[in-house]
Design a protein around this motif. Structure first.
Motif, PDB file in Angstrom:
ATOM      1  N   VAL A 138       0.777  -1.202  -0.068  1.00 22.15           N
ATOM      2  CA  VAL A 138      -0.050   0.035   0.026  1.00 22.15           C
ATOM      3  C   VAL A 138       0.748   1.071  -0.008  1.00 22.15           C
ATOM      4  O   VAL A 138       2.113   1.336   0.547  1.00 22.15           O
ATOM      5  CB  VAL A 138      -1.003   0.132   1.320  1.00 22.15           C
ATOM      6  CG1 VAL A 138      -1.737  -1.090   1.321  1.00 22.15           C
ATOM      7  CG2 VAL A 138      -0.417   0.152   2.695  1.00 22.15           C
ATOM      8  N   ASP A 139       0.364   2.354  -0.812  1.00 18.36           N
ATOM      9  CA  ASP A 139       1.091   3.586  -0.686  1.00 18.36           C
ATOM     10  C   ASP A 139       0.897   4.431   0.472  1.00 18.36           C
ATOM     11  O   ASP A 139       1.715   5.384   0.933  1.00 18.36           O
ATOM     12  CB  ASP A 139       0.671   4.175  -1.934  1.00 18.36           C
ATOM     13  CG  ASP A 139       0.751   3.414  -3.158  1.00 18.36           C
ATOM     14  OD1 ASP A 139       1.936   3.419  -3.656  1.00 18.36           O
ATOM     15  OD2 ASP A 139      -0.140   3.003  -3.783  1.00 18.36           O
ATOM     16  N   GLY A 140      -0.034   4.234   1.411  1.00 12.36           N
ATOM     17  CA  GLY A 140      -0.259   5.030   2.557  1.00 12.36           C
ATOM     18  C   GLY A 140      -1.360   4.194   3.704  1.00 12.36           C
ATOM     19  O   GLY A 140      -2.191   3.405   3.143  1.00 12.36           O
ATOM     20  N   VAL A 141      -1.213   4.607   4.665  1.00 14.08           N
ATOM     21  CA  VAL A 141      -1.936   4.051   5.869  1.00 14.08           C
ATOM     22  C   VAL A 141      -2.595   5.269   6.722  1.00 14.08           C
ATOM     23  O   VAL A 141      -1.976   5.990   7.146  1.00 14.08           O
ATOM     24  CB  VAL A 141      -1.149   3.130   6.793  1.00 14.08           C
ATOM     25  CG1 VAL A 141      -2.020   2.706   7.961  1.00 14.08           C
ATOM     26  CG2 VAL A 141      -0.707   1.910   6.117  1.00 14.08           C
ATOM     27  N   LEU A 142      -3.902   5.061   6.999  1.00 18.14           N
ATOM     28  CA  LEU A 142      -4.550   6.095   7.781  1.00 18.14           C
ATOM     29  C   LEU A 142      -5.160   5.505   9.032  1.00 18.14           C
ATOM     30  O   LEU A 142      -5.573   4.216   8.975  1.00 18.14           O
ATOM     31  CB  LEU A 142      -5.874   6.647   7.061  1.00 18.14           C
ATOM     32  CG  LEU A 142      -5.364   7.662   6.110  1.00 18.14           C
ATOM     33  CD1 LEU A 142      -6.947   7.785   5.111  1.00 18.14           C
ATOM     34  CD2 LEU A 142      -5.153   8.919   6.299  1.00 18.14           C
ATOM     35  N   SER A 143      -5.324   6.106  10.030  1.00 19.70           N
ATOM     36  CA  SER A 143      -6.091   5.367  11.207  1.00 19.70           C
ATOM     37  C   SER A 143      -6.480   6.833  12.068  1.00 19.70           C
ATOM     38  O   SER A 143      -5.717   7.562  12.740  1.00 19.70           O
ATOM     39  CB  SER A 143      -5.388   4.521  12.188  1.00 19.70           C
ATOM     40  OG  SER A 143      -5.921   4.198  13.107  1.00 19.70           O
ATOM     41  N   ARG A 144      -7.810   6.902  12.309  1.00 17.91           N
ATOM     42  CA  ARG A 144      -8.058   8.031  13.433  1.00 17.91           C
ATOM     43  C   ARG A 144      -8.695   7.596  14.475  1.00 17.91           C
ATOM     44  O   ARG A 144      -9.884   6.741  14.464  1.00 17.91           O
ATOM     45  CB  ARG A 144      -9.116   8.891  12.557  1.00 17.91           C
ATOM     46  CG  ARG A 144      -9.697  10.040  13.100  1.00 17.91           C
ATOM     47  CD  ARG A 144     -10.719  10.923  12.562  1.00 17.91           C
ATOM     48  NE  ARG A 144     -12.018  10.463  13.063  1.00 17.91           N
ATOM     49  CZ  ARG A 144     -13.064  11.313  12.814  1.00 17.91           C
ATOM     50  NH1 ARG A 144     -12.979  12.616  12.303  1.00 17.91           N
ATOM     51  NH2 ARG A 144     -14.219  10.791  13.206  1.00 17.91           N
ATOM     52  N   PHE A 145      -8.067   7.756  15.857  1.00 22.32           N
ATOM     53  CA  PHE A 145      -8.698   7.255  16.941  1.00 22.32           C
ATOM     54  C   PHE A 145      -8.675   5.948  16.978  1.00 22.32           C
ATOM     55  O   PHE A 145     -10.107   5.410  17.605  1.00 22.32           O
ATOM     56  CB  PHE A 145      -9.856   8.248  17.469  1.00 22.32           C
ATOM     57  CG  PHE A 145      -9.761   9.570  17.405  1.00 22.32           C
ATOM     58  CD1 PHE A 145      -8.540  10.118  18.149  1.00 22.32           C
ATOM     59  CD2 PHE A 145     -10.433  10.394  16.468  1.00 22.32           C
ATOM     60  CE1 PHE A 145      -8.450  11.617  17.917  1.00 22.32           C
ATOM     61  CE2 PHE A 145     -10.244  11.826  16.567  1.00 22.32           C
ATOM     62  CZ  PHE A 145      -9.217  12.511  17.089  1.00 22.32           C
ATOM     63  N   GLY A 146      -7.769   5.115  16.784  1.00 25.28           N
ATOM     64  CA  GLY A 146      -7.960   3.674  16.756  1.00 25.28           C
ATOM     65  C   GLY A 146      -6.784   3.057  17.452  1.00 25.28           C
ATOM     66  O   GLY A 146      -6.760   2.084  18.342  1.00 25.28           O
ATOM     67  N   LEU A 147      -5.438   3.339  17.082  1.00 30.28           N
ATOM     68  CA  LEU A 147      -4.230   2.666  17.565  1.00 30.28           C
ATOM     69  C   LEU A 147      -4.300   2.599  19.216  1.00 30.28           C
ATOM     70  O   LEU A 147      -3.533   1.754  19.602  1.00 30.28           O
ATOM     71  CB  LEU A 147      -3.190   3.219  16.757  1.00 30.28           C
ATOM     72  CG  LEU A 147      -2.989   2.823  15.533  1.00 30.28           C
ATOM     73  CD1 LEU A 147      -1.847   3.616  14.691  1.00 30.28           C
ATOM     74  CD2 LEU A 147      -3.164   1.209  14.882  1.00 30.28           C
TER      75      LEU A 147
END
Ligand SMILES: C[S@@+](CC[C@H](N)C(=O)[O-])C[C@H]1O[C@@H](n2cnc3c(N)ncnc32)[C@H](O)[C@@H]1O
Length: 280
Positions: free
Chosen positions: A117-126
């Motif tokens: 993948v070219d990018g990874v996003l995560s909002r308020f999960g990790l």
């Protein structure tokens, strides 16, 4: 509690609150839209790329990226709770996004090849992942060289009254929610720049930037704050549901006056502070 049990419990909690997240999806997204925009800007999606969103919930942050990926790009929107993934599928369809693939993926065991993948996003999960070191190693594994990851977590409790006021009303009434909120898996476990630098460096990321983002959560009145908090706050929601009615009255008697300092324009505005981390 051992880590696998904690992860299993977390999955159960998040599956249970998925319907309320779906019903409140616009409100939950809009109060925190600036965080999603920061994340997507830092991942820098381009037409034709593949972007993975982890811990996506109902998927809105990733949908912002999907609109930049074009018909040849792909957003993989994922969460470990299948009910959240189903809500994301409905959200993508309602927006007419046909470059979105919604999948059940656990952030600690990402079912994708290396460098895919070219990018990874995560909002308020990790911060909610007990094995967050493992999750960060998995993110690094699936990111192609030069790819970017941007994620947001909550800052410290004293800067997040929207989360903390509820806890502050439970404690003096003798109710302590289970788990350590500052330990991995806890809501405040990735609350500082140092902790996020340590986590990302541990997985081998060298280029790290961390910023604080601020805003407010809006509520109509204390009832609205109570209902909303109780229905979206995964583990705490279930804990409060187990408290008897008489005790709940006592908690409300502590809570309601504590919200007075946050009254604005006929409603309530409770500040939030997010820690936004971008790595490559
Ligand atoms: C606080 S919600 C945030 C949802 C969404 N990203 C947002 O900002 O609105 C946290 C999400 O993380 C998911 N989650 C927690 N642990 C996870 C894990 N180990 N792997 C994947 N998803 C996880 C939960 O199911 C839940 O949907």
């Amino acid at each position: 509690m051992a880590e696998p049990d904690q992860a299993r419990e977390s999955l159960r909690h998040w599956g249970m609150v998925a319907p309320t997240w779906e019903a409140s999806r616009d409100r939950l997204f809009e109060n925190l839209r600036s965080v999603s925009e920061w994340l997507v800007d830092h991942v820098r999606p381009e037409a034709g790329q593949t972007i993975l969103e982890l811990t996506a919930g109902t998927g809105e942050t990733g949908f912002l990226a999907a609109s930049r990926l074009g018909p040849d790009g792909r957003l993989i929107s994922s969460d470990f709770a299948s009910a959240m993934v189903d809500a994301a599928k409905r959200g993508a369809a309602a927006r007419g996004l046909d470059n979105v693939d919604c999948r059940v993926i656990d952030a600690t065991d990402i079912d994708l090849p290396d460098d895919s993948v070219d990018g990874v996003l995560s909002r308020f999960g990790l911060m909610l992942v007990p094995a967050q070191d493992q999750a960060m190693r998995e993110i690094r594994r699936v990111l192609r060289p030069g790819g970017r990851c941007a994620y947001a977590t909550w800052g410290p409790p004293e800067r997040n009254p929207w989360l903390f006021q509820m806890i502050a009303a439970l404690l003096p009434n003798g109710w302590t929610p289970p788990g350590d909120p500052a330990a991995p898996g806890g809501v405040f476990s990735l609350a500082t720049a140092d902790r996020n630098r340590e986590l990302t460096a541990g997985a081998g990321f060298a280029d790290v930037s961390v910023e604080e983002l601020e805003g407010v959560m809006r509520f109509a009145d204390p009832d609205d704050y109570w209902q909303m908090s109780m229905s979206v706050a995964g583990p705490v929601a279930e804990f409060v549901a187990s408290i008897g009615d008489g005790q709940l009255d006592a908690i409300r008697a502590t809570l309601d006056p504590s919200l007075a300092p946050f009254e604005r324009d006929g409603g309530l505005e409770l500040p939030w502070l997010a820690v936004a981390t971008s790595v490559a």
